[in-house]
Scaffold this motif. Structure first.
Motif, PDB file in Angstrom:
ATOM      1  N   ILE A 358       0.779  -1.240  -0.097  1.00  0.00           N
ATOM      2  CA  ILE A 358       0.067  -0.032   0.096  1.00  0.00           C
ATOM      3  C   ILE A 358       0.822   1.307  -0.026  1.00  0.00           C
ATOM      4  CG2 ILE A 358      -1.975  -1.056   1.016  1.00  0.00           C
ATOM      5  CD1 ILE A 358      -1.327  -0.083   3.787  1.00  0.00           C
ATOM      6  N   CYS A 359       1.833   1.099   0.442  1.00  0.00           N
ATOM      7  CA  CYS A 359       3.044   2.250   0.412  1.00  0.00           C
ATOM      8  C   CYS A 359       3.348   2.523  -1.029  1.00  0.00           C
ATOM      9  CB  CYS A 359       4.231   2.000   1.396  1.00  0.00           C
ATOM     10  SG  CYS A 359       3.932   2.038   3.144  1.00  0.00           S
ATOM     11  N   ARG A 360       3.671   1.439  -1.735  1.00  0.00           N
ATOM     12  CA  ARG A 360       3.766   1.618  -3.071  1.00  0.00           C
ATOM     13  C   ARG A 360       3.138   2.077  -4.049  1.00  0.00           C
ATOM     14  NH1 ARG A 360       4.878  -2.410  -5.934  1.00  0.00           N
ATOM     15  NH2 ARG A 360       4.197  -4.216  -4.352  1.00  0.00           N
ATOM     16  N   ALA A 361       1.753   1.675  -3.541  1.00  0.00           N
ATOM     17  CA  ALA A 361       0.563   2.231  -4.362  1.00  0.00           C
ATOM     18  C   ALA A 361       0.404   3.726  -4.349  1.00  0.00           C
ATOM     19  CB  ALA A 361      -0.838   1.485  -3.718  1.00  0.00           C
ATOM     20  N   ALA A 362       0.953   4.455  -2.977  1.00  0.00           N
ATOM     21  CA  ALA A 362       0.632   5.751  -2.775  1.00  0.00           C
ATOM     22  C   ALA A 362       1.544   6.454  -3.814  1.00  0.00           C
ATOM     23  CB  ALA A 362       1.091   6.035  -1.417  1.00  0.00           C
ATOM     24  N   VAL A 363       2.763   5.944  -3.979  1.00  0.00           N
ATOM     25  CA  VAL A 363       3.564   6.740  -4.915  1.00  0.00           C
ATOM     26  C   VAL A 363       2.968   6.578  -6.584  1.00  0.00           C
ATOM     27  CG1 VAL A 363       6.009   6.592  -6.114  1.00  0.00           C
ATOM     28  CG2 VAL A 363       5.552   6.237  -3.512  1.00  0.00           C
ATOM     29  N   ALA A 364       2.531   5.376  -6.682  1.00  0.00           N
ATOM     30  CA  ALA A 364       1.993   5.211  -8.075  1.00  0.00           C
ATOM     31  C   ALA A 364       0.814   6.090  -8.313  1.00  0.00           C
ATOM     32  CB  ALA A 364       1.546   3.871  -8.315  1.00  0.00           C
ATOM     33  N   PHE A 365      -0.030   6.406  -7.326  1.00  0.00           N
ATOM     34  CA  PHE A 365      -1.149   7.154  -7.470  1.00  0.00           C
ATOM     35  C   PHE A 365      -0.497   8.680  -7.680  1.00  0.00           C
ATOM     36  CE2 PHE A 365      -4.977   9.715  -6.143  1.00  0.00           C
ATOM     37  CZ  PHE A 365      -5.899   9.064  -6.629  1.00  0.00           C
ATOM     38  N   GLU A 368       0.313   9.427 -10.877  1.00  0.00           N
ATOM     39  CA  GLU A 368      -0.836   9.182 -11.871  1.00  0.00           C
ATOM     40  C   GLU A 368      -0.840   7.915 -12.721  1.00  0.00           C
ATOM     41  OE1 GLU A 368      -1.377  12.617 -14.068  1.00  0.00           O
ATOM     42  OE2 GLU A 368      -1.657  13.985 -12.335  1.00  0.00           O
ATOM     43  N   GLN A 369      -0.190   6.905 -11.970  1.00  0.00           N
ATOM     44  CA  GLN A 369      -0.113   5.523 -12.791  1.00  0.00           C
ATOM     45  C   GLN A 369      -1.126   4.996 -12.115  1.00  0.00           C
ATOM     46  OE1 GLN A 369       4.018   5.048 -11.410  1.00  0.00           O
ATOM     47  NE2 GLN A 369       4.650   4.275 -13.598  1.00  0.00           N
ATOM     48  N   TYR A 370      -2.299   5.128 -12.465  1.00  0.00           N
ATOM     49  CA  TYR A 370      -3.398   4.421 -11.964  1.00  0.00           C
ATOM     50  C   TYR A 370      -3.756   3.116 -12.320  1.00  0.00           C
ATOM     51  CZ  TYR A 370      -4.468   9.442 -11.314  1.00  0.00           C
ATOM     52  OH  TYR A 370      -4.165  11.082 -10.915  1.00  0.00           O
ATOM     53  N   GLY A 371      -3.546   2.812 -13.451  1.00  0.00           N
ATOM     54  CA  GLY A 371      -3.501   1.270 -13.610  1.00  0.00           C
ATOM     55  C   GLY A 371      -2.642   0.362 -12.765  1.00  0.00           C
ATOM     56  N   LEU A 372      -1.392   1.005 -12.294  1.00  0.00           N
ATOM     57  CA  LEU A 372      -0.550   0.155 -11.367  1.00  0.00           C
ATOM     58  C   LEU A 372      -1.003   0.351 -10.190  1.00  0.00           C
ATOM     59  CD1 LEU A 372       2.218  -1.140 -10.878  1.00  0.00           C
ATOM     60  CD2 LEU A 372       3.048   1.392 -10.636  1.00  0.00           C
ATOM     61  N   VAL A 373      -1.598   1.450  -9.693  1.00  0.00           N
ATOM     62  CA  VAL A 373      -2.368   1.475  -8.284  1.00  0.00           C
ATOM     63  C   VAL A 373      -3.436   0.239  -8.321  1.00  0.00           C
ATOM     64  CG1 VAL A 373      -4.021   2.806  -6.767  1.00  0.00           C
ATOM     65  CG2 VAL A 373      -2.125   3.724  -8.366  1.00  0.00           C
ATOM     66  N   ALA A 374      -4.271   0.243  -9.269  1.00  0.00           N
ATOM     67  CA  ALA A 374      -5.270  -1.065  -9.101  1.00  0.00           C
ATOM     68  C   ALA A 374      -4.416  -2.362  -8.977  1.00  0.00           C
ATOM     69  CB  ALA A 374      -6.141  -0.739 -10.346  1.00  0.00           C
ATOM     70  N   GLU A 375      -3.540  -2.459  -9.762  1.00  0.00           N
ATOM     71  CA  GLU A 375      -2.832  -3.790 -10.002  1.00  0.00           C
ATOM     72  C   GLU A 375      -2.265  -4.133  -8.431  1.00  0.00           C
ATOM     73  OE1 GLU A 375       1.646  -5.389 -11.941  1.00  0.00           O
ATOM     74  OE2 GLU A 375       0.066  -4.023 -13.173  1.00  0.00           O
ATOM     75  N   ILE A 376      -1.651  -2.843  -7.695  1.00  0.00           N
ATOM     76  CA  ILE A 376      -1.253  -3.352  -6.509  1.00  0.00           C
ATOM     77  C   ILE A 376      -2.253  -3.350  -5.508  1.00  0.00           C
ATOM     78  CG2 ILE A 376       0.100  -2.209  -4.738  1.00  0.00           C
ATOM     79  CD1 ILE A 376       1.754  -0.686  -6.920  1.00  0.00           C
ATOM     80  N   LEU A 377      -3.338  -2.777  -5.349  1.00  0.00           N
ATOM     81  CA  LEU A 377      -4.299  -2.666  -4.295  1.00  0.00           C
ATOM     82  C   LEU A 377      -5.243  -3.701  -4.574  1.00  0.00           C
ATOM     83  CD1 LEU A 377      -4.808   1.009  -3.755  1.00  0.00           C
ATOM     84  CD2 LEU A 377      -3.308  -0.535  -2.700  1.00  0.00           C
ATOM     85  N   GLU A 378      -5.851  -4.135  -5.758  1.00  0.00           N
ATOM     86  CA  GLU A 378      -6.640  -5.079  -5.598  1.00  0.00           C
ATOM     87  C   GLU A 378      -6.521  -6.302  -4.956  1.00  0.00           C
ATOM     88  OE1 GLU A 378     -10.177  -4.887  -8.852  1.00  0.00           O
ATOM     89  OE2 GLU A 378      -8.195  -5.093  -9.825  1.00  0.00           O
ATOM     90  N   PRO A 379      -5.370  -6.967  -5.084  1.00  0.00           N
ATOM     91  CA  PRO A 379      -5.088  -8.238  -4.185  1.00  0.00           C
ATOM     92  C   PRO A 379      -4.886  -8.098  -2.914  1.00  0.00           C
ATOM     93  CG  PRO A 379      -3.440  -7.837  -6.349  1.00  0.00           C
ATOM     94  CD  PRO A 379      -4.357  -6.526  -5.873  1.00  0.00           C
ATOM     95  N   VAL A 380      -4.596  -7.003  -2.424  1.00  0.00           N
ATOM     96  CA  VAL A 380      -4.237  -6.629  -0.812  1.00  0.00           C
ATOM     97  C   VAL A 380      -5.501  -5.837  -0.156  1.00  0.00           C
ATOM     98  CG1 VAL A 380      -1.904  -7.023  -1.494  1.00  0.00           C
ATOM     99  CG2 VAL A 380      -3.096  -4.829  -1.324  1.00  0.00           C
ATOM    100  N   ALA A 381      -6.310  -5.253  -0.941  1.00  0.00           N
ATOM    101  CA  ALA A 381      -7.347  -4.463  -0.049  1.00  0.00           C
ATOM    102  C   ALA A 381      -8.148  -4.980   0.692  1.00  0.00           C
ATOM    103  CB  ALA A 381      -8.311  -3.825  -1.116  1.00  0.00           C
ATOM    104  N   HIS A 382      -8.341  -6.207   0.899  1.00  0.00           N
ATOM    105  CA  HIS A 382      -9.024  -6.960   1.897  1.00  0.00           C
ATOM    106  C   HIS A 382      -8.096  -7.354   3.110  1.00  0.00           C
ATOM    107  CE1 HIS A 382      -6.744 -10.435   0.035  1.00  0.00           C
ATOM    108  NE2 HIS A 382      -6.901 -11.059   1.023  1.00  0.00           N
ATOM    109  N   GLU A 383      -6.980  -7.026   2.870  1.00  0.00           N
ATOM    110  CA  GLU A 383      -6.053  -7.553   4.205  1.00  0.00           C
ATOM    111  C   GLU A 383      -5.742  -6.045   4.825  1.00  0.00           C
ATOM    112  OE1 GLU A 383      -2.725 -10.207   3.911  1.00  0.00           O
ATOM    113  OE2 GLU A 383      -2.923 -10.084   1.787  1.00  0.00           O
TER     114      GLU A 383
END
Length: 440
Positions: A358-365, A368-383
């Motif tokens: 989720i820290c890496r997703a913050a940088v991607a967001f 403005e690398q929104y596709g990468l954000v989704a790729e990172i966060l979708e598998p871990v959002a439930h955790e």
């Protein structure tokens, strides 16, 4: 003559005044109302060999982010309780000592064992509970349920009108999804003891979880002026009001509340609250498409730079990453992610690999690398529950994922997520987004 606490547990003190001041101090401590320190100091002055008074003072120092003072007081408590304390008091002080010295796993195990023997020892029972309690920061994925289970296991030991137990029992149920029961209990707790910060905080959260923004705003507006600005949760209670305004799209109101109560220059809260409240508010504001006024990100980041320098506290790690990403300090996030990965390799990070993700997703967001954000966060959002805090605080991760899906053209996935959110609770913002996606 024996002396007792409010729950009829014996106290090893020779002074009626010390016992009375201790009872008052513990009530103020567990309602987070100003004056607890003075009451406990008076108890200690009346009986310097009163171990539990020293221990409660240590607990207050710890809550107030004064670790050196907390360690000094708990050391006195340990020494005194060894000479004068009962079995319960020795266990009580030792449990607090584990927590104050950062031995969270030992503290949690000790607290649970202690409360099985002495369930009405509320200073210890309070430790696993709450948004920042030992359960929340344990890295457990099911800590919301664990709080409910603990409260229900010991509910028979408390009356139906016990303001302290209603506060924590209602919080536990509200965060675990039973918002109707949570609302009933927390509102009753606030009625029973109005100067109870934990109760109004719990009410604000359960109203947030039901989408009752008007009710929440009425409660906060009517109550907050009674709470001194020096109170440790004053800024955080106001943060809830700022989020309500942001939900409605009233950015002028949201910023006014932020500037008056939440910003580092305004809040007198503890570092963990100031860092998380400022980072999450500004991140939400920007993610929702509103311009953050110049200087606010830098002010928040400058304040945070003095705290949480070492990785390993997942709740703080994530919020520090938000601040660094928003201010373009990618090197700071990379260093934190590297340190977190090292802790994972050593088996020493509550929350596991989700935390650096989720820290890496913050940088991607921020990039403005929104596709990468989704790729990172979708598998871990439930955790994300494993970082602790409250559902309202953690929801920023799902907000980030949702905005990333919308901005990367993933309308179907964004609609599905919005539909799930709207089934859970009404939200003017989510409803606007859903409508926009329907006509896109």
């Amino acid at each position: 003559m024996a002396r007792f606490d409010r729950y009829d547990l014996p106290l090893s003190t020779t002074s009626d005044l010390a016992a009375e001041r201790y009872r008052a101090g513990v009530d103020l401590l567990l309602s987070l109302w100003p004056g607890a320190g003075e009451a406990l100091d008076e108890a200690i002055a009346a009986d310097p060999d009163f171990a539990l008074a020293h221990a409660a003072r240590a607990r207050l120092h710890a809550i107030s982010a004064q670790p050196a003072d907390a360690r000094a007081k708990i050391a006195i408590a340990l020494e005194v309780v060894g000479r004068y304390g009962t079995e319960r008091e020795r266990s009580h002080v030792q449990t607090l000592s584990y927590a104050i010295h950062g031995q969270s796993a030992k503290a949690l195990a000790s607290a649970l064992e202690h409360t099985d023997k002495w369930p009405r020892d509320i200073v210890i029972l309070s430790m696993p509970l709450g948004a920042f309690g030992l359960f929340a920061f344990s890295g457990m994925a099911d800590h919301d349920q664990a709080r409910v289970d603990l409260c229900e296991r010991h509910a028979r030991h408390f009356g139906n009108d016990d303001w302290w137990f209603l506060t924590y029992r209602g919080w536990a149920h509200g965060e675990n999804g039973n918002v109707a029961l949570g609302r009933e209990m927390t509102q009753r707790a606030l009625e029973l003891r109005r100067h109870n910060v934990n109760a109004v905080h719990a009410v604000a959260h359960v109203l947030y979880e039901t989408g009752a923004n008007d009710d929440a705003q009425t409660v906060i507006t009517g109550w907050l002026p009674e709470y001194p600005k020096s109170g440790v949760l004053h800024g955080h209670i106001a943060w809830h009001s700022a989020l309500i305004a942001l939900e409605r799209g009233d950015t002028a109101r949201a910023l006014a509340v932020y500037d008056e109560h939440v910003a580092p220059s305004a809040s007198q809260g503890t570092p963990v609250n100031i860092v998380s409240d400022t980072a999450s508010f500004l991140w939400r504001m920007q993610a929702y498409g509103h311009a953050v006024p110049a200087g606010k990100w830098d002010e928040a980041a400058n304040y945070a730079s003095g705290y949480f320098k070492d990785a390993g506290f997942p709740f703080a790690d994530f919020h520090m990453a938000l601040l660094a990403a928003a201010t373009g300090d990618h090197a700071a996030v990379a260093a934190r992610v590297s340190a977190l990965n090292q802790l994972i390799e050593q088996g020493g990070l509550p929350g596991g690999s989700m935390v650096p993700a989720i820290c890496r997703a913050a940088v991607a967001f921020a990039d403005e690398q929104y596709g990468l954000v989704a790729e990172i966060l979708e598998p871990v959002a439930h955790e994300v529950v494993r970082i602790g805090g409250s559902g309202a605080q953690r929801e920023i991760v799902q907000d980030t994922l949702l905005v990333a899906l919308m901005r990367s053209g993933e309308a179907r996935r964004a609609r599905d997520l919005l539909d799930r959110r709207l089934r859970r609770r009404p939200s003017p913002r989510d409803a606007r987004w859903r409508e926009q996606l329907s006509v896109a």
